[in-house]
Design an enzyme around this catalytic site. Structure first.
Site, short mmCIF file in Angstrom:
data_model
loop_
_atom_site.label_atom_id
_atom_site.label_comp_id
_atom_site.label_asym_id
_atom_site.label_seq_id
_atom_site.Cartn_x
_atom_site.Cartn_y
_atom_site.Cartn_z
N SER A 65 0.85 -1.28 0.00
CA SER A 65 -0.01 -0.02 -0.16
C SER A 65 0.79 1.28 -0.02
CB SER A 65 -0.73 -0.11 1.22
OG SER A 65 -1.73 -1.33 1.30
N1 SAH Z 1 -0.65 -4.92 4.19
C1 SAH Z 1 0.08 -5.29 2.95
C2 SAH Z 1 -0.78 -4.95 1.91
C3 SAH Z 1 -0.69 -5.97 0.87
S1 SAH Z 1 -2.12 -5.71 -0.31
C4 SAH Z 1 1.27 -4.48 2.91
O1 SAH Z 1 1.70 -3.61 3.69
O2 SAH Z 1 2.28 -4.81 1.85
C5 SAH Z 1 -3.34 -6.86 0.24
C6 SAH Z 1 -2.90 -8.41 0.63
O3 SAH Z 1 -4.09 -8.94 1.00
C7 SAH Z 1 -2.49 -9.10 -0.49
O4 SAH Z 1 -1.11 -9.64 -0.30
C8 SAH Z 1 -3.39 -10.23 -0.91
O5 SAH Z 1 -2.91 -11.70 -1.17
C9 SAH Z 1 -4.01 -10.19 0.50
N2 SAH Z 1 -5.44 -10.86 0.54
C10 SAH Z 1 -6.48 -10.77 -0.20
N3 SAH Z 1 -7.45 -11.68 0.26
C11 SAH Z 1 -7.15 -12.02 1.29
C12 SAH Z 1 -7.78 -13.03 2.36
N4 SAH Z 1 -9.03 -13.51 2.00
N5 SAH Z 1 -7.15 -13.34 3.35
C13 SAH Z 1 -5.86 -13.17 3.51
N6 SAH Z 1 -5.12 -12.08 2.77
C14 SAH Z 1 -5.72 -11.67 1.58
#
Ligand code: SAH
Length: 215
Positions: A65
């Protein structure tokens, strides 16, 4: 492999000034973000972009993000030391680390195995110990509930009811909801049957999807 140079520290201080100018006023959030080397969470080819206010690609076609979004969600969550925080979407592990530097007890779930694994390497380098789970965030972690705070870092199609169940009364969830663009919501659990809902503008996240993926 993980080197935090003067140049990185300088770029990070400029990022913090930018966040302040965008209205992030919680000094604890700014300090935590000044302590977490964001470039550790990115491919070395993105090193010079790490402190710009941009979302960048990580493994499995997901994104880290953008710093102002991490700051905004973290400020809304209003974490105190020792609170139990559930994060959905470990991704790169950057947001997880910011929560750890705020001294929260962090539980984080990721559905992509390669991301779950690579985040762990950075946590080891930073000597922080969030509890990391490979699984489906929609299910939460009933065995570790209730949580003081829940932070969702992917776009939920609607309010994830199971996760509201796993919150303490008085607990807070920050969650972007919607398809395409999302509205950021701060949900406060008032009782087993009542929630207070506040909305905070438009954001863009990768979608929250069901089930685990090993690739
Ligand atoms: N907090 C992260 C944001 C990554 S983007 C950072 O700081 O880098 C969001 C993430 O949510 C992705 O890695 C995606 O694979 C994950 N995601 C999507 N659906 C999900 C689910 N149902 N359970 C767990 N993770 C999920």
């Amino acid at each position: 492999m993980f080197v935090d140079s003067f140049k990185h520290k300088g770029m990070r201080r400029l990022m913090i000034e930018h966040l302040r100018s965008k209205g992030i006023s919680d000094q604890r959030v700014l300090d935590a973000m000044n302590n977490v080397p964001r470039h550790f969470f990115l491919d070395s080819s993105l090193d010079t972009l790490a402190y710009e206010d941009k979302a960048l690609e990580i493994l499995c076609k997901q994104t880290i993000s953008q710093p102002s979004t991490v700051a905004f969600q973290t400020q809304l969550l209003d974490v105190s030391p020792f609170e139990k925080v559930l994060e959905i979407g470990t991704g790169s592990g950057y947001q997880t680390s910011v929560l750890c530097f705020l001294k929260a007890r962090v539980y984080t779930i990721e559905r992509f195995k390669p991301l779950h694994n690579s985040a762990q390497m950075v946590f080891d380098a930073l000597k922080i110990r969030p509890k990391c789970f490979f699984g489906d965030g929609y299910l939460g972690l009933p065995a570790f509930a209730p949580f003081d705070k829940v932070l969702i870092t992917c776009a939920a199609p609607s309010l994830p009811k199971e996760l509201v169940k796993q919150m303490k009364i008085g607990g807070v969830m920050v969650v972007p909801i919607g398809e395409g663009t999302q509205t950021m919501y701060r949900i406060k659990k008032l009782s087993e049957t009542e929630i207070d809902v506040q909305s905070y503008g438009e954001f863009k996240f990768v979608p929250m999807l069901k089930e685990r993926k090993f690739y």
